[in-house]
Design a protein around this motif. Structure first.
Motif, PDB file in Angstrom:
ATOM      1  N   LYS A   1       0.565  -7.660  -5.117  1.00 49.56           N
ATOM      2  CA  LYS A   1      -0.635  -6.830  -5.255  1.00 49.56           C
ATOM      3  C   LYS A   1      -0.325  -5.456  -4.673  1.00 49.56           C
ATOM      4  O   LYS A   1       0.273  -5.354  -3.610  1.00 49.56           O
ATOM      5  CB  LYS A   1      -1.809  -7.454  -4.524  1.00 49.56           C
ATOM      6  CG  LYS A   1      -2.375  -8.643  -5.246  1.00 49.56           C
ATOM      7  CD  LYS A   1      -3.824  -8.819  -4.880  1.00 49.56           C
ATOM      8  CE  LYS A   1      -4.406  -9.952  -5.678  1.00 49.56           C
ATOM      9  NZ  LYS A   1      -5.243  -9.509  -6.752  1.00 49.56           N
TER      10      LYS A   1
ATOM     11  N   THR B   1      -3.659  -1.408  -8.343  1.00 53.10           N
ATOM     12  CA  THR B   1      -4.878  -0.618  -8.189  1.00 53.10           C
ATOM     13  C   THR B   1      -4.522   0.790  -7.749  1.00 53.10           C
ATOM     14  O   THR B   1      -3.678   0.967  -6.866  1.00 53.10           O
ATOM     15  CB  THR B   1      -5.810  -1.262  -7.135  1.00 53.10           C
ATOM     16  OG1 THR B   1      -6.105  -2.601  -7.527  1.00 53.10           O
ATOM     17  CG2 THR B   1      -7.095  -0.479  -6.970  1.00 53.10           C
TER      18      THR B   1
ATOM     19  N   GLU C   1     -12.723  -1.381   1.289  1.00 56.60           N
ATOM     20  CA  GLU C   1     -13.144  -1.959   0.008  1.00 56.60           C
ATOM     21  C   GLU C   1     -12.028  -2.781  -0.627  1.00 56.60           C
ATOM     22  O   GLU C   1     -12.259  -3.894  -1.101  1.00 56.60           O
ATOM     23  CB  GLU C   1     -13.592  -0.854  -0.951  1.00 56.60           C
ATOM     24  CG  GLU C   1     -14.906  -0.220  -0.579  1.00 56.60           C
ATOM     25  CD  GLU C   1     -15.264   0.984  -1.454  1.00 56.60           C
ATOM     26  OE1 GLU C   1     -14.503   1.301  -2.403  1.00 56.60           O
ATOM     27  OE2 GLU C   1     -16.297   1.606  -1.180  1.00 56.60           O
ATOM     28  N   PHE C   2     -10.823  -2.240  -0.619  1.00 57.61           N
ATOM     29  CA  PHE C   2      -9.689  -2.950  -1.221  1.00 57.61           C
ATOM     30  C   PHE C   2      -9.441  -4.275  -0.504  1.00 57.61           C
ATOM     31  O   PHE C   2      -9.330  -5.328  -1.143  1.00 57.61           O
ATOM     32  CB  PHE C   2      -8.430  -2.078  -1.178  1.00 57.61           C
ATOM     33  CG  PHE C   2      -7.216  -2.778  -1.708  1.00 57.61           C
ATOM     34  CD1 PHE C   2      -7.008  -2.885  -3.087  1.00 57.61           C
ATOM     35  CD2 PHE C   2      -6.288  -3.328  -0.859  1.00 57.61           C
ATOM     36  CE1 PHE C   2      -5.889  -3.540  -3.589  1.00 57.61           C
ATOM     37  CE2 PHE C   2      -5.163  -3.986  -1.348  1.00 57.61           C
ATOM     38  CZ  PHE C   2      -4.964  -4.089  -2.710  1.00 57.61           C
TER      39      PHE C   2
ATOM     40  N   GLU D   1      -2.183   1.149 -13.567  1.00 61.19           N
ATOM     41  CA  GLU D   1      -3.371   0.466 -13.039  1.00 61.19           C
ATOM     42  C   GLU D   1      -3.875  -0.561 -14.042  1.00 61.19           C
ATOM     43  O   GLU D   1      -4.079  -0.262 -15.218  1.00 61.19           O
ATOM     44  CB  GLU D   1      -4.483   1.463 -12.712  1.00 61.19           C
ATOM     45  CG  GLU D   1      -5.685   0.768 -12.105  1.00 61.19           C
ATOM     46  CD  GLU D   1      -6.723   1.733 -11.585  1.00 61.19           C
ATOM     47  OE1 GLU D   1      -7.507   1.306 -10.733  1.00 61.19           O
ATOM     48  OE2 GLU D   1      -6.763   2.888 -12.033  1.00 61.19           O
TER      49      GLU D   1
ATOM     50  N   LYS E   1      -6.362   4.355  -6.393  1.00 59.10           N
ATOM     51  CA  LYS E   1      -7.597   4.978  -5.918  1.00 59.10           C
ATOM     52  C   LYS E   1      -7.349   6.433  -5.571  1.00 59.10           C
ATOM     53  O   LYS E   1      -6.469   6.757  -4.783  1.00 59.10           O
ATOM     54  CB  LYS E   1      -8.126   4.258  -4.666  1.00 59.10           C
ATOM     55  CG  LYS E   1      -8.600   2.852  -4.904  1.00 59.10           C
ATOM     56  CD  LYS E   1      -9.878   2.856  -5.706  1.00 59.10           C
ATOM     57  CE  LYS E   1     -10.390   1.453  -5.890  1.00 59.10           C
ATOM     58  NZ  LYS E   1     -11.573   1.397  -6.697  1.00 59.10           N
TER      59      LYS E   1
ATOM     60  N   VAL F   1       0.873  -1.168   0.000  1.00 58.03           N
ATOM     61  CA  VAL F   1       0.000   0.000   0.000  1.00 58.03           C
ATOM     62  C   VAL F   1       0.910   1.218   0.000  1.00 58.03           C
ATOM     63  O   VAL F   1       1.772   1.344   0.872  1.00 58.03           O
ATOM     64  CB  VAL F   1      -0.934   0.031   1.231  1.00 58.03           C
ATOM     65  CG1 VAL F   1      -1.781   1.299   1.227  1.00 58.03           C
ATOM     66  CG2 VAL F   1      -1.820  -1.213   1.259  1.00 58.03           C
TER      67      VAL F   1
ATOM     68  N   ASN G   1     -12.237  -6.908  -0.953  1.00 59.85           N
ATOM     69  CA  ASN G   1     -12.133  -7.551  -2.267  1.00 59.85           C
ATOM     70  C   ASN G   1     -10.938  -8.484  -2.321  1.00 59.85           C
ATOM     71  O   ASN G   1     -11.009  -9.548  -2.931  1.00 59.85           O
ATOM     72  CB  ASN G   1     -12.036  -6.503  -3.385  1.00 59.85           C
ATOM     73  CG  ASN G   1     -13.359  -5.793  -3.600  1.00 59.85           C
ATOM     74  OD1 ASN G   1     -14.423  -6.330  -3.316  1.00 59.85           O
ATOM     75  ND2 ASN G   1     -13.289  -4.573  -4.077  1.00 59.85           N
TER      76      ASN G   1
ATOM     77  N   LEU H   1      -1.764  -1.368  -3.959  1.00 57.58           N
ATOM     78  CA  LEU H   1      -2.782  -0.329  -3.881  1.00 57.58           C
ATOM     79  C   LEU H   1      -2.066   1.002  -3.730  1.00 57.58           C
ATOM     80  O   LEU H   1      -1.306   1.202  -2.774  1.00 57.58           O
ATOM     81  CB  LEU H   1      -3.712  -0.535  -2.680  1.00 57.58           C
ATOM     82  CG  LEU H   1      -4.676   0.623  -2.380  1.00 57.58           C
ATOM     83  CD1 LEU H   1      -5.634   0.872  -3.532  1.00 57.58           C
ATOM     84  CD2 LEU H   1      -5.425   0.372  -1.079  1.00 57.58           C
TER      85      LEU H   1
END
Length: 121
Positions: free
Chosen positions: A71, A98, A113-114, A92, A100, A48, A117, A73
């Motif tokens: 992964k 991802t 939300e992240f 992205e 945001k 993140v 999911n 974010l």
């Protein structure tokens, strides 16, 4: 779950209060590792990164994470008046990387939300 959080250190500490808020929320999902930019290896499942404050170190960490198929974010606050790097915006893919856009008031919701999911996959 282990979460690697990165944010600007040398590029500016103007957003340290936002980083603190993000880390507090991330702690509800697992262990938040606080490695420094000099970390030679990223070994965690989720990265993140708060990318509003430009940082070469964070960019490097993200590049390594992409290479290691982690992964990712990325969080960006348009209200800052800054422009996000086209390289970050264009990375992205909706699956592994991802991005945001968010406001401070909604950061917890974006993280929920992240991770909700993420836990479904």
């Amino acid at each position: 779950m282990k979460v690697y959080f990165c944010g600007s250190i040398r590029g500016g500490r103007d957003d340290v209060h936002v980083y603190r808020r993000i880390v507090q929320k991330l702690q509800s999902y697992g262990s938040v590792l606080t490695e420094h930019v000099s970390c030679s290896e990223l070994t965690d499942r989720v990265i993140v990164a708060e990318v509003t404050q430009p940082s070469l170190g964070v960019g490097y960490e993200l590049g390594r994470a992409v290479d290691m198929k982690k992964k990712i974010l990325c969080l960006f606050r348009p209200s800052s008046g800054r422009r996000l790097s086209a390289m970050i915006r264009g990375a992205e893919d909706g699956e592994m990387f991802t991005l945001k856009d968010y406001t401070e008031e909604e950061v917890e919701k974006v993280l929920e939300e992240f991770f909700n999911n993420l836990n479904r996959t």
